[in-house]
Design a protein around this motif. Structure first.
Motif, PDB file in Angstrom:
ATOM      1  N   MET A 162      12.850  32.158 -37.737  1.00 45.95           N
ATOM      2  CA  MET A 162      12.840  30.815 -38.279  1.00 45.95           C
ATOM      3  C   MET A 162      14.284  30.407 -38.589  1.00 45.95           C
ATOM      4  O   MET A 162      15.014  31.149 -39.234  1.00 45.95           O
ATOM      5  N   THR A 163      14.690  29.232 -38.154  1.00 48.55           N
ATOM      6  CA  THR A 163      16.057  28.756 -38.376  1.00 48.55           C
ATOM      7  C   THR A 163      16.249  28.287 -39.819  1.00 48.55           C
ATOM      8  O   THR A 163      15.272  28.008 -40.527  1.00 48.55           O
ATOM      9  N   TRP A 164      17.507  28.153 -40.233  1.00 47.70           N
ATOM     10  CA  TRP A 164      17.784  27.652 -41.583  1.00 47.70           C
ATOM     11  C   TRP A 164      17.226  26.245 -41.738  1.00 47.70           C
ATOM     12  O   TRP A 164      16.749  25.880 -42.815  1.00 47.70           O
ATOM     13  N   SER A 165      17.280  25.452 -40.667  1.00 52.64           N
ATOM     14  CA  SER A 165      16.787  24.078 -40.728  1.00 52.64           C
ATOM     15  C   SER A 165      15.271  24.045 -40.953  1.00 52.64           C
ATOM     16  O   SER A 165      14.769  23.217 -41.727  1.00 52.64           O
ATOM     17  N   ALA A 166      14.553  24.935 -40.299  1.00 55.36           N
ATOM     18  CA  ALA A 166      13.103  25.011 -40.500  1.00 55.36           C
ATOM     19  C   ALA A 166      12.777  25.431 -41.932  1.00 55.36           C
ATOM     20  O   ALA A 166      11.874  24.871 -42.559  1.00 55.36           O
ATOM     21  N   VAL A 167      13.528  26.391 -42.446  1.00 55.10           N
ATOM     22  CA  VAL A 167      13.333  26.820 -43.839  1.00 55.10           C
ATOM     23  C   VAL A 167      13.616  25.645 -44.773  1.00 55.10           C
ATOM     24  O   VAL A 167      12.861  25.397 -45.722  1.00 55.10           O
ATOM     25  N   ALA A 168      14.684  24.910 -44.497  1.00 58.76           N
ATOM     26  CA  ALA A 168      15.033  23.756 -45.328  1.00 58.76           C
ATOM     27  C   ALA A 168      13.933  22.692 -45.279  1.00 58.76           C
ATOM     28  O   ALA A 168      13.599  22.092 -46.307  1.00 58.76           O
ATOM     29  N   GLN A 169      13.368  22.465 -44.103  1.00 53.92           N
ATOM     30  CA  GLN A 169      12.266  21.500 -43.978  1.00 53.92           C
ATOM     31  C   GLN A 169      11.092  21.902 -44.868  1.00 53.92           C
ATOM     32  O   GLN A 169      10.505  21.060 -45.551  1.00 53.92           O
ATOM     33  N   VAL A 170      10.762  23.177 -44.864  1.00 58.87           N
ATOM     34  CA  VAL A 170       9.652  23.674 -45.691  1.00 58.87           C
ATOM     35  C   VAL A 170      10.002  23.541 -47.172  1.00 58.87           C
ATOM     36  O   VAL A 170       9.164  23.111 -47.979  1.00 58.87           O
ATOM     37  N   VAL A 171      11.222  23.882 -47.537  1.00 61.64           N
ATOM     38  CA  VAL A 171      11.642  23.779 -48.937  1.00 61.64           C
ATOM     39  C   VAL A 171      11.583  22.324 -49.409  1.00 61.64           C
ATOM     40  O   VAL A 171      11.060  22.031 -50.495  1.00 61.64           O
ATOM     41  N   ILE A 172      12.104  21.412 -48.611  1.00 65.88           N
ATOM     42  CA  ILE A 172      12.085  19.989 -48.965  1.00 65.88           C
ATOM     43  C   ILE A 172      10.645  19.516 -49.125  1.00 65.88           C
ATOM     44  O   ILE A 172      10.281  18.907 -50.131  1.00 65.88           O
ATOM     45  N   ALA A 173       9.829  19.786 -48.118  1.00 65.19           N
ATOM     46  CA  ALA A 173       8.436  19.324 -48.144  1.00 65.19           C
ATOM     47  C   ALA A 173       7.662  19.919 -49.309  1.00 65.19           C
ATOM     48  O   ALA A 173       6.964  19.199 -50.031  1.00 65.19           O
ATOM     49  N   ALA A 174       7.795  21.220 -49.514  1.00 63.24           N
ATOM     50  CA  ALA A 174       7.061  21.873 -50.608  1.00 63.24           C
ATOM     51  C   ALA A 174       7.502  21.321 -51.960  1.00 63.24           C
ATOM     52  O   ALA A 174       6.670  21.078 -52.846  1.00 63.24           O
ATOM     53  N   SER A 175       8.796  21.117 -52.133  1.00 61.08           N
ATOM     54  CA  SER A 175       9.313  20.585 -53.399  1.00 61.08           C
ATOM     55  C   SER A 175       8.780  19.184 -53.666  1.00 61.08           C
ATOM     56  O   SER A 175       8.319  18.881 -54.769  1.00 61.08           O
ATOM     57  N   VAL A 176       8.839  18.341 -52.662  1.00 62.29           N
ATOM     58  CA  VAL A 176       8.372  16.959 -52.813  1.00 62.29           C
ATOM     59  C   VAL A 176       6.876  16.927 -53.098  1.00 62.29           C
ATOM     60  O   VAL A 176       6.420  16.224 -54.004  1.00 62.29           O
ATOM     61  N   LEU A 177       6.107  17.695 -52.342  1.00 61.65           N
ATOM     62  CA  LEU A 177       4.660  17.708 -52.554  1.00 61.65           C
ATOM     63  C   LEU A 177       4.315  18.240 -53.942  1.00 61.65           C
ATOM     64  O   LEU A 177       3.435  17.698 -54.626  1.00 61.65           O
ATOM     65  N   PHE A 178       5.015  19.271 -54.388  1.00 63.37           N
ATOM     66  CA  PHE A 178       4.762  19.822 -55.722  1.00 63.37           C
ATOM     67  C   PHE A 178       5.046  18.786 -56.808  1.00 63.37           C
ATOM     68  O   PHE A 178       4.226  18.559 -57.694  1.00 63.37           O
ATOM     69  N   VAL A 179       6.205  18.133 -56.709  1.00 62.34           N
ATOM     70  CA  VAL A 179       6.591  17.162 -57.740  1.00 62.34           C
ATOM     71  C   VAL A 179       5.657  15.960 -57.750  1.00 62.34           C
ATOM     72  O   VAL A 179       5.231  15.502 -58.804  1.00 62.34           O
ATOM     73  N   ALA A 215      21.185  16.257 -39.557  1.00 67.69           N
ATOM     74  CA  ALA A 215      22.287  16.555 -38.640  1.00 67.69           C
ATOM     75  C   ALA A 215      21.886  17.609 -37.618  1.00 67.69           C
ATOM     76  O   ALA A 215      22.173  17.474 -36.418  1.00 67.69           O
ATOM     77  N   SER A 216      21.207  18.640 -38.082  1.00 62.59           N
ATOM     78  CA  SER A 216      20.756  19.696 -37.181  1.00 62.59           C
ATOM     79  C   SER A 216      19.746  19.160 -36.170  1.00 62.59           C
ATOM     80  O   SER A 216      19.787  19.507 -34.982  1.00 62.59           O
ATOM     81  N   ALA A 217      18.846  18.305 -36.626  1.00 64.52           N
ATOM     82  CA  ALA A 217      17.819  17.752 -35.739  1.00 64.52           C
ATOM     83  C   ALA A 217      18.437  16.847 -34.679  1.00 64.52           C
ATOM     84  O   ALA A 217      18.063  16.921 -33.503  1.00 64.52           O
TER      85      ALA A 217
END
Length: 115
Positions: free
Chosen positions: A1-18, A107-109
């Motif tokens: 899994m790339t850093w960008s994919a991990v970041a996507q999951v972190v962003i999404a999980a954080s937003v959904l949680f909040v 940027a990565s995308a």
């Protein structure tokens, strides 16, 4: 899994949680900012939709650039809201981290789509 994919999951999980689990905190903050409930609900629906698109972007990378940029802009708006009510610097950290991650993902995308 790339850093960008991990970041996507972190962003999404954080937003959904909040915006789902901690909605009461969001409601209090928006009252403090003087932002009406209609705008709060529009922001929440937009962030949830963007988080969903970022997760879908794990399988369909062409979906990622626009939601990542819009998420970064919404996080910038959150930073401005914190600044306007003069919150302590610690309150800026989550939005700052998510904005930086969103810019990096965008940027990565874009770079990935050029290849």
């Amino acid at each position: 899994m790339t850093w960008s994919a991990v970041a996507q999951v972190v962003i999404a999980a954080s937003v959904l949680f909040v915006w789902i689990v901690r909605l009461e905190n969001v409601e209090r903050e928006f009252v403090e900012y003087g932002i009406p409930p209609l705008i709060r609900n529009a922001v929440g629906a937009t962030k949830i939709a963007l988080a969903t698109l970022l997760l879908a972007g794990l399988r369909h990378p062409d979906l990622v650039p626009v939601p990542a940029v819009v998420m970064a802009l919404l996080m910038l708006a959150a930073l401005v809201a914190h600044w306007r009510v003069r919150h302590a610097w610690q309150r800026y950290v989550p939005a700052s981290v998510l904005m930086i991650l969103s810019v990096g993902v965008a940027a990565s995308a874009v770079d990935g789509l050029r290849r």
